[in-house]
Write a protein that holds these residues in place. Structure first.
Motif, short mmCIF file in Angstrom:
data_model
loop_
_atom_site.label_atom_id
_atom_site.label_comp_id
_atom_site.label_asym_id
_atom_site.label_seq_id
_atom_site.Cartn_x
_atom_site.Cartn_y
_atom_site.Cartn_z
N ASP A 189 0.84 -1.20 0.00
CA ASP A 189 0.00 0.00 0.00
C ASP A 189 0.87 1.25 0.00
O ASP A 189 0.61 2.21 -0.73
CB ASP A 189 -0.93 -0.03 1.21
CG ASP A 189 -1.79 1.23 1.28
OD1 ASP A 189 -1.99 1.89 0.24
OD2 ASP A 189 -2.28 1.54 2.39
N THR A 195 0.78 3.67 -3.30
CA THR A 195 0.21 5.00 -3.10
C THR A 195 1.23 6.07 -3.43
O THR A 195 0.92 7.08 -4.09
CB THR A 195 -0.26 5.15 -1.66
OG1 THR A 195 -1.23 4.13 -1.38
CG2 THR A 195 -0.89 6.51 -1.44
N TRP A 211 -3.02 4.63 -6.60
CA TRP A 211 -3.76 5.06 -5.41
C TRP A 211 -4.91 4.10 -5.13
O TRP A 211 -5.11 3.66 -4.00
CB TRP A 211 -4.27 6.48 -5.65
CG TRP A 211 -4.96 7.08 -4.44
CD1 TRP A 211 -4.38 7.66 -3.38
CD2 TRP A 211 -6.36 7.16 -4.23
NE1 TRP A 211 -5.31 8.10 -2.49
CE2 TRP A 211 -6.56 7.80 -3.01
CE3 TRP A 211 -7.48 6.74 -4.97
CZ2 TRP A 211 -7.82 8.05 -2.49
CZ3 TRP A 211 -8.73 7.00 -4.45
CH2 TRP A 211 -8.89 7.64 -3.22
#
Length: 874
Positions: free
Chosen positions: A246, A250, A261
């Motif tokens: 993540d 991101t 994202w």
């Protein structure tokens, strides 16, 4: 569950979430999830910055799901902690609770919900900052969990501490969330990391690499410290591993609504679901166990009912047998009742015996208490029996030593005889002092004394022994030692002389040192400090506790080799403690001893130097003594000083001799045949009436304070204890007969005896005497008022005159004392006019005495008007 043939088997496992080892299926599932997450991230990374259209509600739904998942995980972990009491679970519970709260704050700050009052860019910056805090905080909780698990398994915490720990964890998380909000709100870092929907600043800053490195470090510490042996450790590592993707997706995506994202949001949900999936599977496992246990209980219930039927049938058969045995038991019960009755009778007899023993013990206790009283009485009797022969021994020794004897051997024997007698007298004095201390009758006489003179006198006593042994004596008196102190100089001299004598006794070679100082310690208490240091045999450390015990020396060899009763140091400690001080010792066997004394003594005027005595006038003295040796001894002492002595051997003869001849003084023994000294003194005072007063001195072996008070109360003027102290005897005679040397006729009595009053002030101090004068004034008013009421009752007036004579004599009111004694000696059938004259004279003397005391003590008693009756004459 307990083993039973009718119960079905139930899987038994005491392992809970914190301790259950990982199994193959869990490893396979975790590996598959990790591979899929990694593959997904690798597929998205090349095109992570591709922009996608905004999906309505995606962020709100995803953020809400993540918040609920982390909150559920925190709740389930805390419940597992309450069941297993494993402290490491609180780290995971705290981390997931922190993540849930940060997710909630991040959701509330986003502009997507249209509830945030922040500007659009500021709201996005705040949400991005909270995202960074969540991604940085959860790995820290995992590191804390690994640190808690890295050591050997710890015992579970106490049951009564679990609630406290849970609320402490929650309070800590709440504080951290509040701190995060404050830092995020006021810190200038957020705008540097997020600009609107652009995250490229975070990618270009150290924050992005930091999050990846932190995740990798967390995975390494989990493997290094725990070995990832349990299912919880496995899925926690999986959650951190997926969460790392993540971070990467991101930050690489760079902007909001990019492909990276959206992929990062998906990875975050998978990371959150790892732990909640494990908790839910654990709940499923526990539910399976509960279900199996419930089914086992149902089977056990059916088996129990079957067993009850079978046992009821057996019980009915047993009851039939029991009824047959009941009659037999009844017969046996009657026999047992008879035995119990016999036992009860025996118990009553034993209780009566116990009561008799209790009464006997009470009687023995009374006898023991009486024996304690008898001990003191025995010591007093022994004093009389020992002092009487010692009077002759020491007295004859003194007389013979003053005579030039030709045979040197005879003189040597007499010297040894005198030394032995003095040694015996010391033992007797020690025994009496200890008896007084045990009975609480040891009294102190506080008056000014010169410490330097006291030291010189004590050193002079042991100086011959120092020279005989070839020892060196060093005396150090500090300049701070004053010229005068207030205390019992005689008792202090006794303590110091005992310590010096012991040092001389136990020192064969070397030196003895006496140090004297006057210091003020903490609290402002002035102390006279004495130290006696010797190079003698010393005392072993394990024997110091016996040193101050009565009748005790360090061992039997010392008693044989060095002698002594073992009472000296015990008496010294009691004397020092009675004076409010302390006595101690520091010693080492073979290296000598240091005895120290600290006495709280106040400053006082140094005692006045006595004037040279006037030439002694020959007197005519009557000696009442029944022991022939004492008659010869006292007669020889008095005749050597020029006195004329007449001797009688009982009280009746003494009274008769005084009726025939006016003597200047009477020496009266107390224990005599026919009539004792007390009764003889009362008879002499009754014969003298108001015309004359012959001084009477008690000369007896009874040495207690009670005997002294009894003699003075009978009318004697002084009290001397045997063995006879020749200088004290001659000084007492000179003092009591001094008035006859100046003027043969009896002089008029002065209103105040200034000499006696000055001596009282010197002993007690001016302040104390002023208080006594105030009390004396009230006593005089009371007694005079009572005499006024009893002016027609001669016996009552005589009683009040006795009380007034006693208190007047104590303060040196000579005229008032004489008038009161004349009233006291009045006949019970005296004429009222004669009683009236005596009362008038006494009241006039009382007025003059109060006036004189008022002039002597201006702040003391006031002069009160007593009676207006006309002065009488006698």
């Amino acid at each position: 569950m307990a083993s039973h043939p009718h119960f079905p088997s139930v899987p038994v496992s005491g392992e809970l979430l914190a301790t259950r080892p990982r199994n193959g299926r869990q490893i396979a599932a975790a590996s598959l999830i990790a591979l899929l997450a990694m593959a997904f991230a690798c597929a998205v990374l090349p095109i992570a910055d591709r922009a996608l259209p905004t999906v309505p509600g995606f962020l709100v739904i995803g953020q809400t799901l993540a918040t609920l998942v982390y909150a559920l995980t925190a709740h389930l972990v805390v419940r597992h902690f309450l069941a297993s009491r494993t402290l490491s679970l609180l780290w995971i519970g705290g981390g997931t609770l922190y993540a849930a709260l940060i997710h909630l704050l991040q959701l509330l700050s986003m502009p997507d919900l249209y509830i945030s009052s922040l500007p659009f860019n500021r709201a996005l910056a705040t949400a991005g900052s909270l995202w960074f805090c969540w991604h940085a905080g959860l790995p820290l909780a995992a590191i804390g969990f690994a640190w808690s698990e890295r050591s050997a398994p710890r015992p579970p915490c106490a049951v009564n501490q679990t609630r406290i720990l849970v609320w402490s964890m929650r309070a800590t998380v709440a504080a951290m969330v509040a701190l995060t909000v404050v830092v995020t709100t006021v810190s200038p870092i957020a705008p540097l990391l997020v600009h609107g929907e652009d995250y490229t600043a975070a990618r270009n800053s150290p924050i992005g690499p930091f999050l990846v490195i932190e995740s990798l470090a967390t995975l390494y510490l989990l493997w290094r410290w725990t070995g990832v042996r349990t299912s919880l450790q496995l899925f926690l590592a999986l959650s951190i591993f997926v969460l790392m993707f993540d971070d990467v997706l991101t930050i690489v995506g760079g902007v909001r609504n990019s492909l990276g994202w959206y992929a990062g949001r998906f990875e975050a949900l998978v990371a959150a679901g790892c732990l909640v999936g494990l908790c839910l599977s654990e709940i499923s496992r526990l539910y399976q166990r509960v279900t199996l246990a419930t089914e086992g209980l149902l089977v056990a219930e059916w088996s129990f009912e079957t067993e009850v039927v079978r046992r009821t049938r057996n019980l009915s058969q047993a009851l039939a047998v029991a009824e047959q045995q009941r009659d037999t038991f009844a017969t046996e019960a009657d026999a047992w009742s008879a035995e119990l009755e016999a036992a009860r009778i025996e118990l009553d007899e034993a209780l009566r015996t116990l009561e008799l023993q209790k009464a006997e013990l009470a009687s023995l206790k009374t006898k023991a208490e009486a024996a304690g009283i008898a001990k003191t009485q025995f010591l007093s009797t022994m004093s009389h029996e020992l002092r009487t022969p010692l009077t002759g021994i020491i007295g004859f020794s003194d007389l013979l030593l003053r005579t030039q004897l030709s045979p040197s051997e005879q003189r040597r024997f007499l010297e040894l005889q005198r030394e032995a007698a003095h040694a015996l007298l010391v033992v007797v004095a020690d025994v009496l002092d200890y008896a007084k201390a045990e009975a609480g009758r040891l009294e102190l006489e506080v008056q000014p004394f010169s410490p330097r003179q006291l030291i010189d006198e004590a050193v002079a006593v042991i100086d011959p022994g120092i020279k005989d042994k070839g020892l060196s004596l060093k005396v150090t008196v500090a300049p701070s030692v004053p010229a005068g102190l207030a205390g019992d100089g005689a008792r202090i001299h006794q303590v110091l002389l005992n310590l010096l004598s012991n040092a001389l006794k136990f020192t064969k070679a070397g030196s003895i040192e006496l140090r004297v100082d006057y210091q003020t310690r903490a609290g402002g208490v002035p102390l006279l400090c004495l130290q006696v240091i010797d190079t003698g045999i010393g005392i072993a450390a394990d024997m110091l506790d016996r040193l101050f015990q009565q009748f005790s020396q360090i061992d039997g060899s010392n008693t044989r080799h060095y002698g002594g009763s073992g009472l000296g140091l015990a008496i010294c400690r009691k004397l020092v403690e009675l004076m409010g001080g302390a006595l101690g010792v520091e010693s080492e066997a073979g290296r000598g001893s240091l005895f120290w004394v600290e006495l709280p003594l106040t400053l006082a005027a140094p005692p006045q130097v006595q004037d040279a005595p006037l030439p002694r006038q020959p007197r005519r003295i009557l000696l009442a003594e029944d022991v022939v040796a004492n008659q010869i001894l006292v007669t020889a002492i008095l005749e050597a000083c020029g006195h004329a002595v007449d001797v009688v051997d009982d009280g009746v003869a003494a009274v008769s001799a005084l009726r025939r001849t006016p003597y200047d003084l009477v020496l009266m023994d107390i224990q005599m045949p026919v009539m004792n000294g007390i009764d003889a003194t009362k008879a002499i005072r009754a014969d003298e009436g108001n015309e004359r007063h012959t001084p009477i001195v008690a000369l007896t072996a009874n040495a207690s304070a009670q005997d002294s008070e009894r003699c003075l109360a009978a009318g004697m003027d002084a009290y001397l204890a045997k063995p006879i102290d020749e200088p004290l005897l001659l000084a007492t005679i000179d003092r009591l007969t001094a008035s006859a040397a100046v003027e043969p006729a009896r002089p008029a009595v002065a209103v105040l005896d200034d000499v006696a009053l000055d001596g009282l002030i010197q002993r007690l101090g001016l302040g104390k005497v002023t208080e006594l004068v105030s009390l004396f004034r009230r006593s005089v008013e009371t007694e005079v008022a009572a005499i006024e009421l009893a002016r027609f009752d001669a016996p009552a007036a005589r009683g009040h005159g006795n009380a007034l004579a006693s208190i007047a004599g104590n303060l040196g009111c000579a005229e008032l004392e004489r008038a009161a004694r004349r009233l006291m000696k009045l006949r019970e059938d005296a004429h009222p006019d004669e009683l009236e004259r005596h009362v008038a004279v006494l009241m006039d003397a009382a007025v003059r005495a109060l006036a004189a005391l008022g002039e002597r003590f201006p702040g003391g008693p006031r002069i009160v008007p007593l009676s207006g009756r006309r002065p009488g004459t006698l």
